[in-house]
Design an enzyme around this catalytic site. Structure first.
Site, mmCIF file in Angstrom:
data_model
loop_
_atom_site.group_PDB
_atom_site.id
_atom_site.type_symbol
_atom_site.label_atom_id
_atom_site.label_comp_id
_atom_site.label_asym_id
_atom_site.label_seq_id
_atom_site.Cartn_x
_atom_site.Cartn_y
_atom_site.Cartn_z
ATOM 1 N N ASP A 32 -59.854 18.352 33.638
ATOM 2 C CA ASP A 32 -58.989 17.880 34.720
ATOM 3 C C ASP A 32 -57.672 17.336 34.163
ATOM 4 O O ASP A 32 -57.667 16.570 33.196
ATOM 5 C CB ASP A 32 -59.726 16.771 35.482
ATOM 6 C CG ASP A 32 -58.931 16.226 36.648
ATOM 7 O OD1 ASP A 32 -58.658 17.009 37.569
ATOM 8 O OD2 ASP A 32 -58.576 15.034 36.630
ATOM 9 N N GLN A 35 -56.216 4.592 38.361
ATOM 10 C CA GLN A 35 -56.710 5.560 37.370
ATOM 11 C C GLN A 35 -55.889 5.471 36.080
ATOM 12 O O GLN A 35 -55.035 6.328 35.818
ATOM 13 C CB GLN A 35 -56.627 6.981 37.923
ATOM 14 C CG GLN A 35 -57.637 7.259 39.029
ATOM 15 C CD GLN A 35 -57.295 8.520 39.814
ATOM 16 O OE1 GLN A 35 -56.150 8.744 40.190
ATOM 17 N NE2 GLN A 35 -58.298 9.340 40.073
ATOM 18 N N GLU A 66 -48.308 10.918 25.546
ATOM 19 C CA GLU A 66 -46.975 10.508 26.000
ATOM 20 C C GLU A 66 -46.075 10.422 24.772
ATOM 21 O O GLU A 66 -46.507 9.969 23.716
ATOM 22 C CB GLU A 66 -47.016 9.119 26.663
ATOM 23 C CG GLU A 66 -47.960 9.022 27.858
ATOM 24 C CD GLU A 66 -49.430 8.992 27.467
ATOM 25 O OE1 GLU A 66 -49.768 8.436 26.401
ATOM 26 O OE2 GLU A 66 -50.256 9.554 28.225
ATOM 27 N N ASP A 97 -57.983 20.382 46.652
ATOM 28 C CA ASP A 97 -56.735 19.625 46.764
ATOM 29 C C ASP A 97 -55.845 20.253 47.835
ATOM 30 O O ASP A 97 -56.182 21.277 48.426
ATOM 31 C CB ASP A 97 -55.998 19.633 45.420
ATOM 32 C CG ASP A 97 -56.673 18.742 44.388
ATOM 33 O OD1 ASP A 97 -57.194 17.676 44.773
ATOM 34 O OD2 ASP A 97 -56.681 19.115 43.193
ATOM 35 N N LEU A 136 -52.346 14.407 28.475
ATOM 36 C CA LEU A 136 -53.136 13.554 27.585
ATOM 37 C C LEU A 136 -52.272 12.616 26.735
ATOM 38 O O LEU A 136 -52.658 11.493 26.464
ATOM 39 C CB LEU A 136 -54.014 14.406 26.659
ATOM 40 C CG LEU A 136 -55.022 15.354 27.331
ATOM 41 C CD1 LEU A 136 -55.935 15.970 26.280
ATOM 42 C CD2 LEU A 136 -55.837 14.633 28.398
ATOM 43 N N ARG A 159 -64.458 21.852 33.199
ATOM 44 C CA ARG A 159 -63.097 21.914 33.736
ATOM 45 C C ARG A 159 -62.347 20.675 33.250
ATOM 46 O O ARG A 159 -62.716 19.549 33.576
ATOM 47 C CB ARG A 159 -63.115 21.948 35.254
ATOM 48 C CG ARG A 159 -61.720 21.851 35.905
ATOM 49 C CD ARG A 159 -61.869 21.753 37.404
ATOM 50 N NE ARG A 159 -60.633 21.675 38.153
ATOM 51 C CZ ARG A 159 -59.981 20.553 38.446
ATOM 52 N NH1 ARG A 159 -60.417 19.387 38.011
ATOM 53 N NH2 ARG A 159 -58.888 20.591 39.178
ATOM 54 N N GLU A 218 -57.247 22.676 33.533
ATOM 55 C CA GLU A 218 -56.558 22.532 34.815
ATOM 56 C C GLU A 218 -55.121 22.137 34.481
ATOM 57 O O GLU A 218 -54.753 20.973 34.489
ATOM 58 C CB GLU A 218 -57.192 21.485 35.720
ATOM 59 C CG GLU A 218 -56.637 21.585 37.134
ATOM 60 C CD GLU A 218 -56.105 20.289 37.729
ATOM 61 O OE1 GLU A 218 -55.580 20.338 38.854
ATOM 62 O OE2 GLU A 218 -56.176 19.239 37.074
ATOM 63 N N ASP A 252 -54.509 5.947 32.437
ATOM 64 C CA ASP A 252 -54.623 7.058 31.478
ATOM 65 C C ASP A 252 -55.206 6.571 30.154
ATOM 66 O O ASP A 252 -54.784 5.531 29.631
ATOM 67 C CB ASP A 252 -53.235 7.652 31.190
ATOM 68 C CG ASP A 252 -52.815 8.698 32.209
ATOM 69 O OD1 ASP A 252 -53.149 8.525 33.397
ATOM 70 O OD2 ASP A 252 -52.144 9.670 31.814
ATOM 71 N N HIS A 257 -57.952 10.291 32.407
ATOM 72 C CA HIS A 257 -57.944 8.915 32.906
ATOM 73 C C HIS A 257 -59.351 8.528 33.328
ATOM 74 O O HIS A 257 -60.224 9.384 33.477
ATOM 75 C CB HIS A 257 -57.007 8.798 34.112
ATOM 76 C CG HIS A 257 -57.196 9.906 35.115
ATOM 77 N ND1 HIS A 257 -56.453 11.063 35.105
ATOM 78 C CD2 HIS A 257 -58.082 10.052 36.138
ATOM 79 C CE1 HIS A 257 -56.853 11.866 36.081
ATOM 80 N NE2 HIS A 257 -57.846 11.283 36.715
HETATM 81 O O1 TEU Z 1 -55.564 17.253 40.060
HETATM 82 C C1 TEU Z 1 -54.609 17.085 39.043
HETATM 83 C C2 TEU Z 1 -53.425 17.905 39.028
HETATM 84 O O2 TEU Z 1 -53.087 18.366 37.958
HETATM 85 C C3 TEU Z 1 -52.464 18.029 40.169
HETATM 86 O O3 TEU Z 1 -51.449 18.887 39.765
HETATM 87 C C4 TEU Z 1 -53.043 18.577 41.383
HETATM 88 O O4 TEU Z 1 -53.356 19.920 41.148
HETATM 89 C C5 TEU Z 1 -52.011 18.539 42.507
HETATM 90 O O5 TEU Z 1 -51.421 17.286 42.553
HETATM 91 C C6 TEU Z 1 -52.717 18.771 43.810
HETATM 92 O O6 TEU Z 1 -53.431 17.629 44.177
HETATM 93 C C7 TEU Z 1 -56.828 16.826 39.671
HETATM 94 C C8 TEU Z 1 -57.854 16.977 40.766
HETATM 95 O O7 TEU Z 1 -57.927 18.330 41.140
HETATM 96 C C9 TEU Z 1 -57.504 16.071 41.912
HETATM 97 O O8 TEU Z 1 -58.454 16.189 42.941
HETATM 98 C C10 TEU Z 1 -57.470 14.640 41.417
HETATM 99 O O9 TEU Z 1 -57.056 13.788 42.445
HETATM 100 C C11 TEU Z 1 -56.530 14.515 40.229
HETATM 101 O O10 TEU Z 1 -56.826 15.477 39.218
HETATM 102 C C12 TEU Z 1 -56.655 13.160 39.579
HETATM 103 O O11 TEU Z 1 -57.871 13.092 38.888
#
Ligand code: TEU
Length: 527
Positions: A199, A167, A206, A308, A204, A197, A242, A169, A101
């Site tokens: 994120d 944000q 739907e 997080d 990605l 990384r 991630e 997508d 996003h």
């Molecule tokens: O987190 C995205 C994510 O996949 C979530 O599962 C997250 O691990 C869980 O909700 C705990 O917050 C990433 C970043 O790590 C986070 O800081 C961002 O806010 C999020 O993406 C959106 O970009």
């Protein structure tokens, strides 16, 4: 062996680490000045949170320009100097690739909402005439969002967002999006970044009738991205997924060794805390039993905490209740599906338990990630909103500004009686041989010296006492027996081989090992 097999990664935020110009925000100049600190601590790679221009409504994960540096953190030249200085010290760099996003302020979105429906520019994002589509997709930020769709009055249509409504997508069905995103990867890899990384990578694509996670199309895109990166840069650049998913879905991000090189082990993390709360190893065993083998070139990223909340998405409802009861009695600590606390406060500042978890993290298979400040047992600030309380300025000294800044810090520095910077800071702990910092540093140095801890094959044992974790790491050069007592009472472990405990430096002959409450040994076995 590629670098990420041997690495210990230190996660930090440019904003939070060190301020080089006195404006209260950490910056690349400040961070570059702290590289010798990281070398001395004994880590070998740095993962930086987003440092790109952004409206900062999700601390930079709302990117409005993928190929620039937020002026508060410095310039692209400062970034280049940082890369050079890190590489000169053999430190690798991992940066954020927020590819699912953008911010709603990104030029792509501003253009999309004004472009005609069905045009290529509109279709950089995912639109719908109704907010009912893809109803099987869960909401991730449960405390702030009630739908994955938001109405855009300019476009006169709903747009899709898995995270905050600001944000939107990106639409990976649009080949122009895929091309633009690969160009972003190239931009940073061209500047010497060693790893990206990815994120929020499970989201990605739907598709109707699915939960819109881990779709085959996502894996196909990742294979393309990987092939591109390998062809353009050779084999040493690393893609880190991630993918906060159950073990089998998470392992799918390795593909057949042709997708991501790494992925975090999200399901393991909460179970290390759960095992400690119960005083029993079974949660760790349970999740490792369900973790499929992965291609030999790939690695799990293991961690205790990050920026997080301690996410409880990958546990059962019962386990989640148990975790909240054990670690978030204060309701303010709960956020979304998780607990927004740092390591030391989670464990009531009990150094035995903190070091027990570090000793497991740094000896179990996988590449460990440490979160900045946890090496000194930094505290958190539950008065700050969202996850800001675990992202406060690094505490270097007892000077006003905690050695972080000479100006007014971007957020209050922790200043309470237990965790406050006047008492808890790097300088004080460096001087004190019994400090947490020195203990963590010793573990890191053993890990660097002992190849068995990094690459050894792992044999898990099942001792009679359910509180004891016991495994050996075998390498042709050495064998290390790790034993850890998760209980608040002493435990014993019967062993056939003896050696020297690296943690205490004391011989540990074969026979009955007595482990104090929360005690751990790393025994380098005699040959
Ligand atoms: O987190 C995205 C994510 O996949 C979530 O599962 C997250 O691990 C869980 O909700 C705990 O917050 C990433 C970043 O790590 C986070 O800081 C961002 O806010 C999020 O993406 C959106 O970009």
């Amino acid at each position: 062996m590629p670098w990420y097999h041997d690495a210990v990664v230190y996660e930090t935020h440019v904003r939070s680490f060190a301020d080089g110009n006195g404006d209260g925000y950490g910056d690349f100049a400040g961070l570059t000045g702290k590289l010798d600190y990281l070398v001395d601590l004994g880590v070998s790679a740095i993962w930086l949170l987003p440092f790109f221009p952004s409206p900062q409504r999700d601390d930079g994960y709302d990117v409005s320009d993928y190929t620039a540096v937020d002026p508060r953190y410095g310039t692209l030249e400062d970034f280049g100097r940082f890369v050079d200085e890190a590489h000169r010290r053999d430190l690798k760099i991992i940066t954020e690739f927020v590819l699912n996003h953008t911010s709603d302020q990104h030029p792509w979105f501003r253009r999309a909402r004004r472009s005609p429906a069905g045009s290529n520019q509109r279709d950089f994002y995912v639109w719908s005439d109704s907010p009912d589509r893809y109803g099987d997709a869960r909401i991730i930020f449960t405390d702030s969002e009630t739908s994955n769709w938001a109405w855009d009055p300019v476009a006169g249509a709903w747009y899709w967002h898995r995270f905050y409504a600001h944000q939107p997508d990106l639409n990976y069905d649009n080949p122009a999006v895929r091309r633009a995103i690969v160009e972003v990867a190239d931009f940073w890899l061209d500047r010497g970044v060693d790893g990206l990384r990815l994120d929020a990578v499970p989201y990605l694509y739907e598709r109707d009738g699915t939960n819109c996670e881990n779709l085959p199309e996502t894996h196909a895109f990742l294979k393309e991205l990987r092939a591109h990166v390998d062809a353009r840069y050779g084999g040493e650049r690393m893609l880190l997924a991630e993918a906060n998913q159950w073990p089998a879905d998470a392992a799918a991000y390795f593909g057949d060794g042709d997708e991501c090189h790494m992925n975090y082990h999200f399901p393991l993390m909460p179970r290390m805390f759960l095992a400690l709360a119960r005083g029993q190893r079974s949660p760790i065993e349970w999740v490792l039993d369900r973790t499929p083998p992965i291609p030999p070139s790939c690695r799990w990223g293991t961690f205790l905490r990050n920026h997080d909340e301690l996410t409880l998405e990958m546990v059962t409802d019962t386990e989640r209740r148990e975790m909240y009861a054990a670690y978030a009695a204060d309701a303010r600590a709960r956020l979304n599906v998780g607990i927004r606390r740092r390591l030391a406060p989670l464990l009531e500042d009990d150094h035995r338990r903190i070091l027990l978890l570090f000793s497991l993290l740094l000896s179990m298979p996988g590449t460990p990630f440490l979160y900045y400040g946890d090496e000194i047992g930094m505290g958190d600030d539950l008065d700050l909103p969202d996850r800001d309380g675990v992202r406060t300025p690094m505490q270097w000294t007892d000077d006003p500004g905690a050695g972080f800044t000479t100006g007014a810090p971007y957020a209050p520095i922790i200043d309470d009686a237990v965790y406050g910077y006047r008492r808890r800071n790097v300088a004080a702990q460096r001087e004190d041989p019994d400090s947490l910092w020195n203990a963590v540093r010793r573990l890191l140095h053993h890990r660097r010296e002992q190849v068995a801890l990094r690459r050894g094959a792992t044999i898990w044992h099942a001792p009679d006492d359910p509180a004891v974790v016991s495994f050996t790491r075998h390498h042709p050069d050495a064998t290390i027996h790790v034993a850890a007592n998760l209980a608040a009472t002493p435990a014993t472990l019967l062993t056939e081989r003896g050696g020297v405990d690296l943690i205490s430096g004391v011989p540990s002959p074969a026979g009955r090992w007595r482990l104090p409450p929360y005690g751990a040994r790393w025994v380098l076995e005699d040959r």
